[in-house]
Design a protein around this motif. Structure first.
Motif, short mmCIF file in Angstrom:
data_model
loop_
_atom_site.label_atom_id
_atom_site.label_comp_id
_atom_site.label_asym_id
_atom_site.label_seq_id
_atom_site.Cartn_x
_atom_site.Cartn_y
_atom_site.Cartn_z
N TYR A 47 1.02 -1.35 -0.08
CA TYR A 47 0.12 0.09 -0.51
C TYR A 47 0.63 1.50 -0.04
N GLU A 48 1.77 1.10 -0.20
CA GLU A 48 3.16 2.24 -0.49
C GLU A 48 2.64 3.62 -1.22
N ASP A 49 1.56 3.12 -1.94
CA ASP A 49 1.54 3.93 -3.55
C ASP A 49 -0.09 5.53 -2.23
N VAL A 50 -0.27 5.06 -1.15
CA VAL A 50 -1.19 5.53 -0.59
C VAL A 50 0.02 7.07 0.25
N GLN A 51 -0.69 7.57 0.14
CA GLN A 51 0.20 8.60 0.68
C GLN A 51 0.69 8.86 2.39
N THR A 52 -1.01 8.01 2.98
CA THR A 52 -1.02 7.93 4.57
C THR A 52 0.76 6.89 4.85
N VAL A 53 -0.34 5.80 4.02
CA VAL A 53 0.84 4.90 4.44
C VAL A 53 2.81 4.97 4.29
N ARG A 54 3.19 5.95 4.21
CA ARG A 54 4.07 6.78 2.86
C ARG A 54 4.58 7.15 4.42
N ASP A 55 3.52 8.17 5.25
CA ASP A 55 4.49 8.83 5.80
C ASP A 55 4.26 8.01 7.11
N LEU A 56 3.90 6.88 7.16
CA LEU A 56 4.06 5.73 8.59
C LEU A 56 4.89 5.48 8.78
N ILE A 57 5.75 4.54 7.59
CA ILE A 57 6.90 3.68 6.63
C ILE A 57 7.49 5.23 7.36
N ASP A 58 7.98 6.52 6.86
CA ASP A 58 8.69 7.40 6.81
C ASP A 58 9.01 7.55 8.42
N TYR A 59 7.77 8.31 9.18
CA TYR A 59 7.90 8.49 10.92
C TYR A 59 8.77 6.80 10.84
N ILE A 60 7.88 5.16 10.99
CA ILE A 60 8.74 4.53 11.33
C ILE A 60 10.06 4.50 11.37
#
Length: 68
Positions: A47-60
């Protein structure tokens, strides 16, 4: 206070809850918590194409590099 079943689930609510979980994992020295965060991160890869998911992965990656 609304009952849990009345809560509206939005991407921002999910992101906030996930960030809280990551923050909790960073405050403990538990390898198991880090492993759980790493597993959630791995589960989100499709689901990395979803901005919210990208934000969470970046935060992690930023606050818990061991889970990256």
């Amino acid at each position: 206070m609304p009952r849990r079943s009345d809560a509206v689930i939005t991407p921002n609510n999910v992101l906030a809850a996930a960030r809280d979980a990551v923050d909790l994992a960073t405050c403990t020295a538990s390898a198991r918590r880090s492993a759980c965060v790493a597993q959630v991160r791995a589960d989100l890869i499709p689901y990395e194409d979803v901005q919210t998911v990208r934000d969470l992965i970046d935060y992690i990656n930023e606050v818990l590099p061991a889970a990256a």
